[in-house]
Design a protein around this motif. Sequence first.
Motif, PDB file in Angstrom:
ATOM      1  N   SER B   7      60.997  17.266  44.333  1.00 15.42           N
ATOM      2  CA  SER B   7      61.397  15.914  44.705  1.00 15.42           C
ATOM      3  C   SER B   7      61.792  15.774  46.167  1.00 15.42           C
ATOM      4  N   SER B   8      62.364  16.806  46.743  1.00 14.66           N
ATOM      5  CA  SER B   8      62.821  16.695  48.130  1.00 14.66           C
ATOM      6  C   SER B   8      62.221  17.809  48.972  1.00 14.66           C
ATOM      7  N   ARG B   9      61.842  17.466  50.181  1.00 11.78           N
ATOM      8  CA  ARG B   9      61.320  18.476  51.095  1.00 11.78           C
ATOM      9  C   ARG B   9      62.460  19.142  51.864  1.00 11.78           C
ATOM     10  N   TYR B  10      63.425  18.319  52.254  1.00 13.38           N
ATOM     11  CA  TYR B  10      64.606  18.799  52.965  1.00 13.38           C
ATOM     12  C   TYR B  10      65.848  18.168  52.351  1.00 13.38           C
ATOM     13  N   LEU B  11      66.900  18.994  52.244  1.00 13.82           N
ATOM     14  CA  LEU B  11      68.188  18.497  51.738  1.00 13.82           C
ATOM     15  C   LEU B  11      69.304  19.119  52.559  1.00 13.82           C
ATOM     16  N   VAL B  12      70.309  18.309  52.851  1.00 17.45           N
ATOM     17  CA  VAL B  12      71.514  18.842  53.477  1.00 17.45           C
ATOM     18  C   VAL B  12      72.688  18.444  52.590  1.00 17.45           C
ATOM     19  N   LEU B  21      68.028  20.228  42.184  1.00 13.01           N
ATOM     20  CA  LEU B  21      66.679  20.308  42.722  1.00 13.01           C
ATOM     21  C   LEU B  21      65.712  20.085  41.568  1.00 13.01           C
ATOM     22  N   GLU B  22      64.828  19.111  41.769  1.00  6.50           N
ATOM     23  CA  GLU B  22      63.939  18.726  40.676  1.00  6.50           C
ATOM     24  C   GLU B  22      62.519  19.219  40.917  1.00  6.50           C
ATOM     25  N   CYS B  23      61.881  19.574  39.819  1.00  6.05           N
ATOM     26  CA  CYS B  23      60.505  20.045  39.870  1.00  6.05           C
ATOM     27  C   CYS B  23      59.740  19.456  38.687  1.00  6.05           C
ATOM     28  N   VAL B  24      58.582  18.877  38.974  1.00  5.76           N
ATOM     29  CA  VAL B  24      57.773  18.265  37.922  1.00  5.76           C
ATOM     30  C   VAL B  24      56.350  18.789  38.040  1.00  5.76           C
ATOM     31  N   GLN B  25      55.763  19.176  36.896  1.00  2.00           N
ATOM     32  CA  GLN B  25      54.363  19.595  36.887  1.00  2.00           C
ATOM     33  C   GLN B  25      53.568  18.703  35.939  1.00  2.00           C
ATOM     34  N   ASP B  26      52.296  18.487  36.308  1.00  2.00           N
ATOM     35  CA  ASP B  26      51.470  17.573  35.519  1.00  2.00           C
ATOM     36  C   ASP B  26      50.370  18.300  34.764  1.00  2.00           C
ATOM     37  N   MET B  27      50.570  19.586  34.494  1.00  2.00           N
ATOM     38  CA  MET B  27      49.497  20.404  33.934  1.00  2.00           C
ATOM     39  C   MET B  27      49.769  20.819  32.489  1.00  2.00           C
ATOM     40  N   ASP B  28      50.856  20.322  31.916  1.00  2.00           N
ATOM     41  CA  ASP B  28      51.231  20.696  30.547  1.00  2.00           C
ATOM     42  C   ASP B  28      51.451  22.213  30.417  1.00  2.00           C
ATOM     43  N   HIS B  29      51.967  22.823  31.464  1.00  2.00           N
ATOM     44  CA  HIS B  29      52.218  24.256  31.439  1.00  2.00           C
ATOM     45  C   HIS B  29      53.474  24.593  30.655  1.00  2.00           C
ATOM     46  N   GLU B  30      53.416  25.742  29.954  1.00  2.00           N
ATOM     47  CA  GLU B  30      54.576  26.186  29.183  1.00  2.00           C
ATOM     48  C   GLU B  30      55.670  26.767  30.094  1.00  2.00           C
ATOM     49  N   ASN B  31      55.239  27.529  31.079  1.00  2.00           N
ATOM     50  CA  ASN B  31      56.182  28.327  31.861  1.00  2.00           C
ATOM     51  C   ASN B  31      56.476  27.696  33.210  1.00  2.00           C
ATOM     52  N   MET B  32      57.748  27.694  33.563  1.00  2.00           N
ATOM     53  CA  MET B  32      58.155  27.198  34.872  1.00  2.00           C
ATOM     54  C   MET B  32      59.192  28.137  35.481  1.00  2.00           C
ATOM     55  N   GLU B  69      64.735  19.810  29.776  1.00  2.00           N
ATOM     56  CA  GLU B  69      64.804  18.879  28.653  1.00  2.00           C
ATOM     57  C   GLU B  69      63.430  18.368  28.239  1.00  2.00           C
ATOM     58  N   LYS B  70      62.514  18.359  29.202  1.00  2.00           N
ATOM     59  CA  LYS B  70      61.133  17.954  28.926  1.00  2.00           C
ATOM     60  C   LYS B  70      60.198  19.017  29.495  1.00  2.00           C
ATOM     61  N   LYS B  71      59.049  19.102  28.901  1.00  2.00           N
ATOM     62  CA  LYS B  71      58.113  20.175  29.275  1.00  2.00           C
ATOM     63  C   LYS B  71      57.740  20.116  30.745  1.00  2.00           C
ATOM     64  N   GLU B  72      57.600  18.905  31.262  1.00  2.00           N
ATOM     65  CA  GLU B  72      57.079  18.787  32.619  1.00  2.00           C
ATOM     66  C   GLU B  72      58.135  18.936  33.711  1.00  2.00           C
ATOM     67  N   SER B  75      64.747  21.641  36.236  1.00  2.00           N
ATOM     68  CA  SER B  75      65.735  21.350  37.278  1.00  2.00           C
ATOM     69  C   SER B  75      66.575  22.578  37.584  1.00  2.00           C
ATOM     70  N   LEU B  76      66.818  22.788  38.845  1.00  2.00           N
ATOM     71  CA  LEU B  76      67.716  23.854  39.297  1.00  2.00           C
ATOM     72  C   LEU B  76      69.015  23.199  39.747  1.00  2.00           C
ATOM     73  N   ILE B  77      70.126  23.733  39.283  1.00  2.00           N
ATOM     74  CA  ILE B  77      71.432  23.142  39.565  1.00  2.00           C
ATOM     75  C   ILE B  77      72.316  24.154  40.279  1.00  2.00           C
ATOM     76  N   LEU B  78      72.862  23.712  41.394  1.00  2.00           N
ATOM     77  CA  LEU B  78      73.877  24.499  42.081  1.00  2.00           C
ATOM     78  C   LEU B  78      75.208  23.846  41.752  1.00  2.00           C
ATOM     79  N   GLU B  79      75.985  24.481  40.924  1.00  2.00           N
ATOM     80  CA  GLU B  79      77.203  23.862  40.405  1.00  2.00           C
ATOM     81  C   GLU B  79      78.198  23.538  41.524  1.00  2.00           C
ATOM     82  N   SER B  80      78.317  24.435  42.473  1.00  2.00           N
ATOM     83  CA  SER B  80      79.220  24.234  43.611  1.00  2.00           C
ATOM     84  C   SER B  80      78.578  24.934  44.810  1.00  2.00           C
TER      85      SER B  80
END
Lengths: 115, 112
Positions: B7-12, B21-32, B69-72, B75-80
Motif C-alpha cells: 500500500s505504501s512506497r514510503y512511510l515515516v 504495512l499492507e500487502c494484497v495479491q490478486d493471484m489467489d495464492h495460498e502462501n504469503m 483475515e482474507k486470502k488476498e 498485514s504486517l504490524i509493528l506494535e510499537s
Amino acid sequence: AQKVTQAQTEISVVEKEDVTLDCVYETRDTTYYLFWYKQPPSGELVFLIRRNSFDEQNEISGRYSWNFQKSTSSFNFTITASQVVDSAVYFCALSGSYNTDKLIFGTGTRLQVFP
Amino acid sequence: DVKVTQSSRYLVKRTGEKVFLECVQDMDHENMFWYRQDPGLGLRLIYFSYDVKMKEKGDIPEGYSVSREKKERFSLILESASTNQTSMYLCASRRDRGAVDTFGSGTRLTVV
C-alpha cells in the motif's frame, strides 16, 4: 543449517563486458531449489531462474547463463555483454525440500554497469 | 499480469507508534511472506502465512505481528515502532511449495 553466500558485495563493469556473480550454498537436503532474483532501483524483486538440485544442466537465456555445480555447491550467474539496464542488486536464494516455505537469501551483489 | 501490491512506497513513523504495512495479491495464492531487507544482510523472513488465519514465525519475528483475515491480504504490524525497525519491507506471495515467489515493490519505513 542452510546458508547462501554471495561474497561479492559490489561489482562495477563497463558496458559490453562479461560479468559473473558468484553464489555458494550450504544445505543438508538432498532435494532443494536454487533461485536468482534481480532487484532494480524500483525495488521489486524480479524472478530470473529456478533450478532444482537434480538438474545440473547449465542454462542460457539470451545474455544470461547459469552454471550449477553440485560438487562445489555453487550456482553462478554470468551476464554476457553487459548493458546499463543490467545495473541492479542480484540475489541468490535457496529453499529445501523439507521446508520449502522458506527462501534463504544471500546478501546480494550490487552490479553497476557504466556506459 | 500477476501482482503483489504494497500500500505504501514510503512511510515515516514516530517511535512508539503502531504501524500497519499492507500487502494484497490478486493471484489467489495460498502462501504469503513478509521480509525485511537491510544493507549487507540480504532479505530476512519475518513471518509467513500458508492459509487464511494461519501464521508462522520466520527468522526475525520479534517486534512484529501479522494478520491474515482474507486470502488476498497479509498485514504486517509493528506494535510499537522502534528506530531499529527502519528498513525496507518486502511482501511476497507463492502459489504452492516449490513455486516461484512474486514480490511487491517494497515499503521503505523510517522510524524517527
